[in-house]
Design an enzyme around this catalytic site. Sequence first.
Site, mmCIF file in Angstrom:
data_model
loop_
_atom_site.group_PDB
_atom_site.id
_atom_site.type_symbol
_atom_site.label_atom_id
_atom_site.label_comp_id
_atom_site.label_asym_id
_atom_site.label_seq_id
_atom_site.Cartn_x
_atom_site.Cartn_y
_atom_site.Cartn_z
ATOM 1 N N SER A 305 -34.847 8.687 42.610
ATOM 2 C CA SER A 305 -33.707 7.859 42.969
ATOM 3 C C SER A 305 -32.402 8.655 43.009
ATOM 4 C CB SER A 305 -33.623 6.685 41.984
ATOM 5 O OG SER A 305 -32.721 5.710 42.422
ATOM 6 N N ASP A 316 -29.478 19.421 51.998
ATOM 7 C CA ASP A 316 -29.027 19.261 53.382
ATOM 8 C C ASP A 316 -27.821 20.135 53.721
ATOM 9 O OD1 ASP A 316 -31.057 17.479 53.598
ATOM 10 O OD2 ASP A 316 -29.844 15.766 54.212
ATOM 11 N N LYS A 330 -38.430 8.072 45.428
ATOM 12 C CA LYS A 330 -37.899 6.701 45.372
ATOM 13 C C LYS A 330 -36.591 6.677 46.154
ATOM 14 C CE LYS A 330 -36.274 2.979 42.370
ATOM 15 N NZ LYS A 330 -34.985 2.823 43.067
#
Length: 462
Positions: A305, A316, A330
């Site tokens: 999460s 990224d 998740k």
Amino acid sequence: MVTMDKNIKEKLLLIVITLVSLIVLIFLAVFSRLFLQSRDMNLEHRIEDIRDVLLFVRGNYVDEEKVKLDILAEGALKGILDALDDPYSAYLTEEEMMDMEETTTGSFGGVGLYILEGEKGVEVARPIPGTPAYKAGINAGDIIISIEGETTVDLGIDDVVGRLKGEPGTPVKLTILRGESTVFDVTVVRAMIELPTVKKAMMPDHIGYMQILQFTPHTLERVEEAISFFRGNNYSALVVDVRSNPGGLLSSVVDVADLFFPAGSIIVSTKSRNPLENEVYKAEKAAMVDESIPIVVLIDKYSASAAEILTGAFRDYDRAYIIGEKSYGKGSVQQVRYIGDGGFRLTVAKYYTPQNVSIDGIGIEPDKTIEEEKLSDREEKSLEALLEDDKIAEFVREFPVPTETQIDSFISTLKREGVVLRERYVRGLIRKELNRTLNDPPVYDLDFDLVLQEAVSYIKSL
């Protein structure tokens, strides 16, 4: 005349088109209203069905004790959320709501003890540094015999936790067994306990180490304190450890990520059926960590999460090197709503990394995978027997500060007894047990943590 006829035709065509358009619009409006009414009527019928079944069961089921309204209503609510077949959407009892509130807020009234079920009773795993229990001198390994004169022998761990919690400023009297026979009373005044969310330390070669345990309203402040601590110690690299971090508040992880990325950088976005839940979260301030500081992020299969949101942003933007195991996967956002004393948790959106990637059910792959070597079947059986016989704990109790000679002798004895565990693994078990007995254990362990060792090697290679 030809021109006049043409104009009339054009006007008539325009009128026809207008009338058709109006008819279509009216039809759509009426159809939409009828469709919505149909849906509403269907919903009302289903609610009536549920009501009829509830009343019939309540009035006719053979066992009257099982048809109390609260029991049936709770069962119906559980059924609705269970029907979604979503592990993150669930009905929550009053106790579960309280536990979730403590997890998300990161604080509660209590004395500040981690406890577990020990051989002699309720054992203190360790006190949280700085809390009333820590200041009162309660140590790891102490046994809580009674609370306010009531023995803990017949109490479960949850019952003991419930008695230790309470309104800040109120006292609670504990009877403690230390060692084999030392028994004493200590009165501890409860306070607001902040669950630890961040651990920090400086490692050799000016490497800062920060472990983020979960994301609560306190996490941002603790991360800022850690970064200031690293700056004060002239850190030249940073390890961010989110292994076994189950997540937490979306707002918390966005605030923490803001410390690492330039203003305007997308941290995460959420997408939902409800447009109100669609959001793009961006960094708003100048980064607190300079771009020249290399960062290594540690993850494992329990990183989930919010921990994955932070890791995804690092990945990224190519801001960090990621080491460990693939994360949990998740990638959904939940809302919690109260119903009476209980409530429910419902998945309302999925989140996407800055490059618009969903990791839900997929996880994040590390740049370098490092896993602890799995035990063979024979080793698993040896470990099971070793833990059942409690031999590691017995050794640590006998030698609280063991020498290398004593450890070597213990390992040799285990081998003669048929234990087939590799030596490094046994030494790691001893180290963990030794740390468990400390009130303030070390923040990191470079001797036995293979993933952390790899992180240090990578930083040195730069």
